[in-house]
Write a protein that holds these residues in place. Structure first.
Motif, PDB file in Angstrom:
ATOM      1  N   SER A  71     -48.823  -2.599   6.513  1.00  0.00           N
ATOM      2  CA  SER A  71     -49.632  -2.397   5.311  1.00  0.00           C
ATOM      3  C   SER A  71     -49.817  -0.906   4.999  1.00  0.00           C
ATOM      4  O   SER A  71     -50.226  -0.552   3.899  1.00  0.00           O
ATOM      5  CB  SER A  71     -50.994  -3.073   5.464  1.00  0.00           C
ATOM      6  N   LYS A  72     -49.518  -0.043   5.943  1.00  0.00           N
ATOM      7  CA  LYS A  72     -49.603   1.410   5.722  1.00  0.00           C
ATOM      8  C   LYS A  72     -48.294   1.886   5.113  1.00  0.00           C
ATOM      9  O   LYS A  72     -47.265   1.962   5.787  1.00  0.00           O
ATOM     10  CB  LYS A  72     -49.877   2.153   7.029  1.00  0.00           C
ATOM     11  N   ILE A  73     -48.353   2.187   3.820  1.00  0.00           N
ATOM     12  CA  ILE A  73     -47.156   2.581   3.078  1.00  0.00           C
ATOM     13  C   ILE A  73     -47.421   3.901   2.362  1.00  0.00           C
ATOM     14  O   ILE A  73     -48.509   4.114   1.817  1.00  0.00           O
ATOM     15  CB  ILE A  73     -46.753   1.490   2.065  1.00  0.00           C
ATOM     16  N   ALA A  74     -46.442   4.786   2.399  1.00  0.00           N
ATOM     17  CA  ALA A  74     -46.528   6.062   1.694  1.00  0.00           C
ATOM     18  C   ALA A  74     -45.342   6.166   0.748  1.00  0.00           C
ATOM     19  O   ALA A  74     -44.269   5.602   1.002  1.00  0.00           O
ATOM     20  CB  ALA A  74     -46.523   7.221   2.682  1.00  0.00           C
ATOM     21  N   TYR A  75     -45.543   6.892  -0.363  1.00  0.00           N
ATOM     22  CA  TYR A  75     -44.516   7.016  -1.393  1.00  0.00           C
ATOM     23  C   TYR A  75     -44.229   8.490  -1.633  1.00  0.00           C
ATOM     24  O   TYR A  75     -45.140   9.320  -1.652  1.00  0.00           O
ATOM     25  CB  TYR A  75     -44.994   6.373  -2.697  1.00  0.00           C
ATOM     26  N   PHE A  76     -42.965   8.828  -1.842  1.00  0.00           N
ATOM     27  CA  PHE A  76     -42.551  10.193  -2.090  1.00  0.00           C
ATOM     28  C   PHE A  76     -41.625  10.224  -3.295  1.00  0.00           C
ATOM     29  O   PHE A  76     -40.681   9.437  -3.362  1.00  0.00           O
ATOM     30  CB  PHE A  76     -41.791  10.766  -0.882  1.00  0.00           C
ATOM     31  N   ALA A  77     -41.879  11.128  -4.230  1.00  0.00           N
ATOM     32  CA  ALA A  77     -40.982  11.348  -5.362  1.00  0.00           C
ATOM     33  C   ALA A  77     -39.909  12.325  -4.906  1.00  0.00           C
ATOM     34  O   ALA A  77     -40.205  13.389  -4.361  1.00  0.00           O
ATOM     35  CB  ALA A  77     -41.752  11.912  -6.547  1.00  0.00           C
ATOM     36  N   VAL A  78     -38.659  11.966  -5.117  1.00  0.00           N
ATOM     37  CA  VAL A  78     -37.533  12.768  -4.646  1.00  0.00           C
ATOM     38  C   VAL A  78     -36.658  13.140  -5.831  1.00  0.00           C
ATOM     39  O   VAL A  78     -36.336  12.290  -6.659  1.00  0.00           O
ATOM     40  CB  VAL A  78     -36.700  11.977  -3.605  1.00  0.00           C
ATOM     41  N   HIS A  79     -36.283  14.397  -5.901  1.00  0.00           N
ATOM     42  CA  HIS A  79     -35.304  14.896  -6.875  1.00  0.00           C
ATOM     43  C   HIS A  79     -34.198  15.504  -6.027  1.00  0.00           C
ATOM     44  O   HIS A  79     -34.367  16.572  -5.457  1.00  0.00           O
ATOM     45  CB  HIS A  79     -35.959  15.950  -7.780  1.00  0.00           C
ATOM     46  N   ALA A  80     -33.087  14.803  -5.879  1.00  0.00           N
ATOM     47  CA  ALA A  80     -32.042  15.225  -4.948  1.00  0.00           C
ATOM     48  C   ALA A  80     -30.676  15.175  -5.618  1.00  0.00           C
ATOM     49  O   ALA A  80     -30.485  14.445  -6.590  1.00  0.00           O
ATOM     50  CB  ALA A  80     -32.046  14.305  -3.729  1.00  0.00           C
ATOM     51  N   PRO A  81     -29.724  15.937  -5.077  1.00  0.00           N
ATOM     52  CA  PRO A  81     -28.361  15.839  -5.602  1.00  0.00           C
ATOM     53  C   PRO A  81     -27.837  14.411  -5.445  1.00  0.00           C
ATOM     54  O   PRO A  81     -28.131  13.737  -4.458  1.00  0.00           O
ATOM     55  CB  PRO A  81     -27.566  16.805  -4.726  1.00  0.00           C
ATOM     56  N   THR A  82     -27.087  13.966  -6.417  1.00  0.00           N
ATOM     57  CA  THR A  82     -26.491  12.633  -6.359  1.00  0.00           C
ATOM     58  C   THR A  82     -25.644  12.512  -5.099  1.00  0.00           C
ATOM     59  O   THR A  82     -24.896  13.414  -4.772  1.00  0.00           O
ATOM     60  CB  THR A  82     -25.617  12.400  -7.600  1.00  0.00           C
ATOM     61  N   GLY A  83     -25.817  11.398  -4.406  1.00  0.00           N
ATOM     62  CA  GLY A  83     -25.028  11.155  -3.205  1.00  0.00           C
ATOM     63  C   GLY A  83     -25.648  11.687  -1.925  1.00  0.00           C
ATOM     64  O   GLY A  83     -25.034  11.599  -0.872  1.00  0.00           O
ATOM     65  N   THR A  84     -26.845  12.268  -2.007  1.00  0.00           N
ATOM     66  CA  THR A  84     -27.497  12.752  -0.785  1.00  0.00           C
ATOM     67  C   THR A  84     -27.786  11.563   0.118  1.00  0.00           C
ATOM     68  O   THR A  84     -28.412  10.597  -0.317  1.00  0.00           O
ATOM     69  CB  THR A  84     -28.816  13.486  -1.116  1.00  0.00           C
ATOM     70  N   PRO A  85     -27.352  11.617   1.378  1.00  0.00           N
ATOM     71  CA  PRO A  85     -27.595  10.476   2.266  1.00  0.00           C
ATOM     72  C   PRO A  85     -29.075  10.317   2.588  1.00  0.00           C
ATOM     73  O   PRO A  85     -29.827  11.290   2.615  1.00  0.00           O
ATOM     74  CB  PRO A  85     -26.791  10.803   3.528  1.00  0.00           C
ATOM     75  N   ILE A  86     -29.486   9.082   2.823  1.00  0.00           N
ATOM     76  CA  ILE A  86     -30.887   8.797   3.122  1.00  0.00           C
ATOM     77  C   ILE A  86     -31.340   9.544   4.371  1.00  0.00           C
ATOM     78  O   ILE A  86     -32.490   9.974   4.464  1.00  0.00           O
ATOM     79  CB  ILE A  86     -31.153   7.275   3.237  1.00  0.00           C
ATOM     80  N   THR A  87     -30.436   9.753   5.323  1.00  0.00           N
ATOM     81  CA  THR A  87     -30.815  10.476   6.541  1.00  0.00           C
ATOM     82  C   THR A  87     -31.255  11.901   6.226  1.00  0.00           C
ATOM     83  O   THR A  87     -32.211  12.405   6.822  1.00  0.00           O
ATOM     84  CB  THR A  87     -29.647  10.512   7.552  1.00  0.00           C
ATOM     85  N   GLU A  88     -30.592  12.546   5.275  1.00  0.00           N
ATOM     86  CA  GLU A  88     -30.964  13.913   4.892  1.00  0.00           C
ATOM     87  C   GLU A  88     -32.302  13.927   4.161  1.00  0.00           C
ATOM     88  O   GLU A  88     -33.141  14.790   4.382  1.00  0.00           O
ATOM     89  CB  GLU A  88     -29.863  14.538   4.031  1.00  0.00           C
ATOM     90  N   ILE A  89     -32.518  12.966   3.277  1.00  0.00           N
ATOM     91  CA  ILE A  89     -33.783  12.885   2.548  1.00  0.00           C
ATOM     92  C   ILE A  89     -34.931  12.650   3.524  1.00  0.00           C
ATOM     93  O   ILE A  89     -35.988  13.287   3.430  1.00  0.00           O
ATOM     94  CB  ILE A  89     -33.711  11.780   1.473  1.00  0.00           C
ATOM     95  N   ILE A  90     -34.737  11.766   4.501  1.00  0.00           N
ATOM     96  CA  ILE A  90     -35.772  11.483   5.495  1.00  0.00           C
ATOM     97  C   ILE A  90     -36.022  12.712   6.368  1.00  0.00           C
ATOM     98  O   ILE A  90     -37.164  13.037   6.691  1.00  0.00           O
ATOM     99  CB  ILE A  90     -35.374  10.256   6.344  1.00  0.00           C
ATOM    100  N   ARG A  91     -34.971  13.416   6.741  1.00  0.00           N
ATOM    101  CA  ARG A  91     -35.138  14.626   7.551  1.00  0.00           C
ATOM    102  C   ARG A  91     -35.988  15.662   6.829  1.00  0.00           C
ATOM    103  O   ARG A  91     -36.895  16.260   7.399  1.00  0.00           O
ATOM    104  CB  ARG A  91     -33.766  15.232   7.891  1.00  0.00           C
ATOM    105  N   VAL A  92     -35.725  15.844   5.546  1.00  0.00           N
ATOM    106  CA  VAL A  92     -36.504  16.807   4.759  1.00  0.00           C
ATOM    107  C   VAL A  92     -37.956  16.345   4.641  1.00  0.00           C
ATOM    108  O   VAL A  92     -38.884  17.152   4.748  1.00  0.00           O
ATOM    109  CB  VAL A  92     -35.852  17.018   3.370  1.00  0.00           C
TER     110      VAL A  92
END
Length: 176
Positions: A71-92
């Motif tokens: 039930s603990k959920i957090a949301y993040f707005a992301v503006h990233a280059p197209t094709g950025t892998p989810i692993t990189e977004i999560i790392r950032v």
């Protein structure tokens, strides 16, 4: 907004759009790896981006769900280059904790939050001085041992090169 849904809050969007969660770590924490369930959804958001993201970029909603308490959920707005892998977004996203910790230390140890803003120049000087003090304290802390004694500087490449002239010995045209 997600294509075809109209304007929605992030939590309402997460409930309406089918999200595929992946369990990943966003980095090491004090108690080990910080693992969460993560999902991405392509969205657009109102404001200055009515025409959508810049060319070659994409707007995403990153959803983080706790493993121990879903039930603990957090949301993040992301503006990233197209094709950025989810692993990189999560790392950032995982870098957020280090940044927050840095600002907490700057507030408690260097007075970052002890200024009442009156002019931009004065505020800028105060923040710059506080952050320079934090940098000095951080470097000093990494160069001291457990007893608080200053350690000698680490040897440089010049110290390791046997052809380097001794200290005080002239170099260049004066060496002859």
């Amino acid at each position: 907004m997600s294509p075809g849904t109209g304007p929605l809050r992030a939590d309402a969007l997460a409930k309406r759009v089918p999200l595929v969660f992946e369990r990943r770590s966003c980095g090491a924490g004090t108690k080990g790896e910080r693992r969460y369930d993560w999902a991405l959804a392509e969205v657009t958001w109102p404001g200055g981006a009515e025409d959508g993201p810049r060319r070659g970029f994409v707007h995403l909603l990153l959803v983080r769900r706790s493993i121990s308490d879903p039930s603990k959920i957090a949301y993040f707005a992301v503006h990233a280059p197209t094709g950025t892998p989810i692993t990189e977004i999560i790392r950032v996203m995982g870098l957020r904790w280090a940044t927050e910790d840095c600002f907490e230390t700057a507030k408690s140890d260097c007075g970052l939050d002890h200024y009442e803003v009156r002019t931009w120049d004065a505020w800028h000087r105060h923040v710059t001085l506080s952050m320079a003090a934090l940098a000095f304290l951080t470097v000093t802390a990494t160069r001291t041992d457990a007893a608080g004694e200053l350690l000698p500087p680490a040897p440089t490449d010049q110290d390791k090169n046997p052809e380097t002239p001794e200290k005080g010995e002239p170099i260049g045209p004066l060496a002859n």
